[in-house]
Design an enzyme around this catalytic site. Structure first.
Site, PDB file in Angstrom:
ATOM      1  N   LYS A  87       0.768  -1.128  -0.215  1.00 29.87           N
ATOM      2  CA  LYS A  87      -0.093  -0.077  -0.061  1.00 29.87           C
ATOM      3  C   LYS A  87       0.834   1.406   0.057  1.00 29.87           C
ATOM      4  O   LYS A  87       0.487   2.143   0.597  1.00 29.87           O
ATOM      5  CB  LYS A  87      -0.887   0.242   1.175  1.00 29.87           C
ATOM      6  CG  LYS A  87      -1.742  -1.373   1.468  1.00 29.87           C
ATOM      7  CD  LYS A  87      -2.639  -1.778   0.210  1.00 29.87           C
ATOM      8  CE  LYS A  87      -3.610  -0.804  -0.086  1.00 29.87           C
ATOM      9  NZ  LYS A  87      -4.180  -1.275  -1.583  1.00 29.87           N
ATOM     10  N   THR A 110       3.135   0.270  -4.820  1.00 29.27           N
ATOM     11  CA  THR A 110       3.607  -0.841  -5.450  1.00 29.27           C
ATOM     12  C   THR A 110       3.036  -1.077  -6.720  1.00 29.27           C
ATOM     13  O   THR A 110       3.746  -1.265  -7.697  1.00 29.27           O
ATOM     14  CB  THR A 110       3.568  -2.192  -4.518  1.00 29.27           C
ATOM     15  OG1 THR A 110       3.755  -1.685  -3.286  1.00 29.27           O
ATOM     16  CG2 THR A 110       4.257  -3.295  -5.169  1.00 29.27           C
ATOM     17  N   THR A 111       1.740  -1.093  -6.910  1.00 31.48           N
ATOM     18  CA  THR A 111       0.899  -1.332  -8.292  1.00 31.48           C
ATOM     19  C   THR A 111       1.367  -0.447  -9.290  1.00 31.48           C
ATOM     20  O   THR A 111       1.720  -0.781 -10.390  1.00 31.48           O
ATOM     21  CB  THR A 111      -0.475  -1.429  -8.093  1.00 31.48           C
ATOM     22  OG1 THR A 111      -0.686  -2.411  -6.991  1.00 31.48           O
ATOM     23  CG2 THR A 111      -1.124  -1.916  -9.184  1.00 31.48           C
ATOM     24  N   TRP A 112       1.361   0.881  -8.963  1.00 34.02           N
ATOM     25  CA  TRP A 112       1.782   1.685 -10.023  1.00 34.02           C
ATOM     26  C   TRP A 112       3.252   1.750 -10.258  1.00 34.02           C
ATOM     27  O   TRP A 112       3.466   2.017 -11.407  1.00 34.02           O
ATOM     28  CB  TRP A 112       1.658   3.226  -9.359  1.00 34.02           C
ATOM     29  CG  TRP A 112       1.771   4.462 -10.205  1.00 34.02           C
ATOM     30  CD1 TRP A 112       1.512   4.501 -11.556  1.00 34.02           C
ATOM     31  CD2 TRP A 112       2.203   5.638  -9.588  1.00 34.02           C
ATOM     32  NE1 TRP A 112       1.893   5.626 -11.905  1.00 34.02           N
ATOM     33  CE2 TRP A 112       2.011   6.472 -10.930  1.00 34.02           C
ATOM     34  CE3 TRP A 112       2.499   6.433  -8.579  1.00 34.02           C
ATOM     35  CZ2 TRP A 112       2.670   7.707 -10.776  1.00 34.02           C
ATOM     36  CZ3 TRP A 112       2.719   7.679  -8.379  1.00 34.02           C
ATOM     37  CH2 TRP A 112       2.967   8.533  -9.642  1.00 34.02           C
ATOM     38  N   ARG A 163      -7.542   1.878  -4.575  1.00 31.91           N
ATOM     39  CA  ARG A 163      -8.208   2.901  -3.795  1.00 31.91           C
ATOM     40  C   ARG A 163      -8.340   4.059  -4.122  1.00 31.91           C
ATOM     41  O   ARG A 163      -9.060   4.295  -5.215  1.00 31.91           O
ATOM     42  CB  ARG A 163      -7.925   2.507  -2.304  1.00 31.91           C
ATOM     43  CG  ARG A 163      -8.723   3.132  -1.173  1.00 31.91           C
ATOM     44  CD  ARG A 163      -8.205   2.972   0.209  1.00 31.91           C
ATOM     45  NE  ARG A 163      -9.118   3.719   1.015  1.00 31.91           N
ATOM     46  CZ  ARG A 163      -8.125   5.079   1.201  1.00 31.91           C
ATOM     47  NH1 ARG A 163      -7.137   5.247   1.062  1.00 31.91           N
ATOM     48  NH2 ARG A 163      -8.981   5.989   2.231  1.00 31.91           N
ATOM     49  N   LYS A 164      -7.674   5.080  -3.593  1.00 33.88           N
ATOM     50  CA  LYS A 164      -7.667   6.347  -3.854  1.00 33.88           C
ATOM     51  C   LYS A 164      -6.233   6.781  -4.519  1.00 33.88           C
ATOM     52  O   LYS A 164      -5.940   7.504  -5.255  1.00 33.88           O
ATOM     53  CB  LYS A 164      -8.131   7.271  -2.850  1.00 33.88           C
ATOM     54  CG  LYS A 164      -9.645   7.210  -2.419  1.00 33.88           C
ATOM     55  CD  LYS A 164      -9.737   7.936  -1.255  1.00 33.88           C
ATOM     56  CE  LYS A 164     -11.193   8.168  -0.702  1.00 33.88           C
ATOM     57  NZ  LYS A 164     -11.576   8.840   0.301  1.00 33.88           N
ATOM     58  N   GLY A 165      -5.077   6.699  -3.565  1.00 38.61           N
ATOM     59  CA  GLY A 165      -3.945   6.839  -3.711  1.00 38.61           C
ATOM     60  C   GLY A 165      -3.591   8.242  -3.582  1.00 38.61           C
ATOM     61  O   GLY A 165      -2.781   8.942  -4.067  1.00 38.61           O
ATOM     62  N   HIS A 195       8.436  -7.627  -1.246  1.00 35.82           N
ATOM     63  CA  HIS A 195       8.061  -6.772   0.146  1.00 35.82           C
ATOM     64  C   HIS A 195       9.112  -7.196   1.164  1.00 35.82           C
ATOM     65  O   HIS A 195       9.043  -6.634   2.235  1.00 35.82           O
ATOM     66  CB  HIS A 195       6.797  -7.153   0.776  1.00 35.82           C
ATOM     67  CG  HIS A 195       5.586  -6.668  -0.206  1.00 35.82           C
ATOM     68  ND1 HIS A 195       5.700  -5.496  -0.649  1.00 35.82           N
ATOM     69  CD2 HIS A 195       4.351  -7.079  -0.460  1.00 35.82           C
ATOM     70  CE1 HIS A 195       4.647  -5.004  -1.312  1.00 35.82           C
ATOM     71  NE2 HIS A 195       3.771  -6.172  -1.313  1.00 35.82           N
TER      72      HIS A 195
END
Length: 345
Positions: A86, A89-91, A311-313, A156
């Site tokens: 969170k 990471t995904t970005w 989510r929002k980021g 991680h």
């Protein structure tokens, strides 16, 4: 039928003898965890174990960290995307994948791009959570030698627990961290949603804060995790790039060019002139990725819903969830642990 994730070619058929040997290896890791390591309950109702100073959830990693240390052999051309959950990471995985594959998958052809077909975690698999996690690989050691260079992986794991071959080979690590308060809130909202999906008793953000402060929230001590990579980036700047999510959001083009340069594939003047940098930023944007069908359905790392990764980021969103007292408590912890390090979170 959904296509197979690219990393699945690593699990080539093995002989019965080889399969039995792999099963023995994973059985030994389970025994080590069960008999020699501290065990405690986790936020998602799962056991957690403490290994080399950090708490690991059996849901996101299982015996993976031990297997990674023993069996992962890094190459000099490898690139690891390291982070705490969170924290962007995904970005970062999406950006790194788009940059490395810019020739074979131009960002201008978005509809056919792998990021429109696969979740980012399928394209940049986590070493300990996907590739070496016995709960996902069927107790099989993956054959990563089959993958062409440059190989792109995620992790991680803390810097101090990475296999020695990562340092010796000269592999490059791109680390991303986030404002601690925003990271806590994002992690809390994720945990609250997952507890609901798992029919567990509801928890509030303030309850999760207590776990967070004790270092028993997903990959344990968040601040120590960031400090490990921060110190490594100061000692080995050519091998470790330390990024802050907040600054990347403020200046995405600047940081994307830094990432590309660090990974050894800088943008050419022609690519910049043709707007490739902004094409990648658009391709990997929250607005684009979160609206793709692949990211609205299906399961990803740890058995979590793909949509839970979006989510929002928003930077500073923690102010909408944390009370002044909670903010003060976190400020004291952050100041104490970062004192004299030169790092601000």
């Amino acid at each position: 039928m959904a296509p197979n994730a690219p990393y699945e070619i690593c699990f080539v058929p093995k002989s019965r003898e080889e399969e039995e040997e792999d099963e023995k290896i994973y059985k030994r890791y389970k025994e080590i965890i069960a008999t020699t390591l501290p065990i405690a309950g986790g936020l998602l109702g799962e056991p957690m174990y403490q290994y080399q100073g950090f708490w690991y959830s059996s849901r996101v990693g299982s015996v993976g960290p031990l297997a990674v240390q023993d069996h992962f052999r890094a190459r000099a051309s490898d690139i690891l995307i390291a982070s705490i959950p969170k924290s962007g990471t995904t970005w970062l995985k999406s950006l790194a994948f788009a940059v490395i594959n810019i020739k074979s998958h131009p960002p201008s052809v978005q509809q056919q791009h792998p990021l429109h077909i696969f979740n980012s975690h399928d394209l940049v698999p986590m070493l300990e959570i996907r590739l070496y996690n016995n709960d996902f690989n069927g107790n099989r050691i993956p054959n990563l030698d089959i993958l062409p260079s440059p190989r792109l992986f995620g992790t991680h794991m803390p810097y101090t627990s990475l296999p020695q071959s990562v340092t010796l080979s000269g592999s490059r690590i791109v680390y991303i961290c986030r404002n601690i308060k925003d990271n806590l809130v994002s992690m809390s909202r994720f945990i609250i949603k997952m507890r609901l999906a798992l029919s567990l008793e509801p928890m509030k953000v303030e309850d999760i804060l207590e776990w967070f402060c004790k270092g028993r929230c997903v990959i344990g001590e968040v601040i120590e995790h960031a400090l490990g990579y921060w110190k490594a980036s100061l000692e080995r700047p050519q091998n470790v790039l330390f990024l802050k999510y907040d600054k990347m959001v403020a200046e995405p083009a600047l940081h994307l060019k830094r990432i590309a340069e660090f990974m050894g594939c800088p943008f050419s003047s022609m690519e910049e002139k043709e707007g490739v940098v902004h094409q990648i930023i658009k391709l990997c944007s929250f607005e684009n990725l979160s609206n793709l069908e692949v990211n609205k359905t299906g399961l990803s790392d740890g058995g979590f819903l793909n949509r839970a990764y979006f989510r929002k980021g928003k930077v500073g969103d923690s102010a909408n969830y944390l009370s002044p007292k909670m903010m003060e408590q976190l400020d004291q912890i952050i100041e104490q642990k970062l004192h004299g390090s030169g790092l601000t979170l």
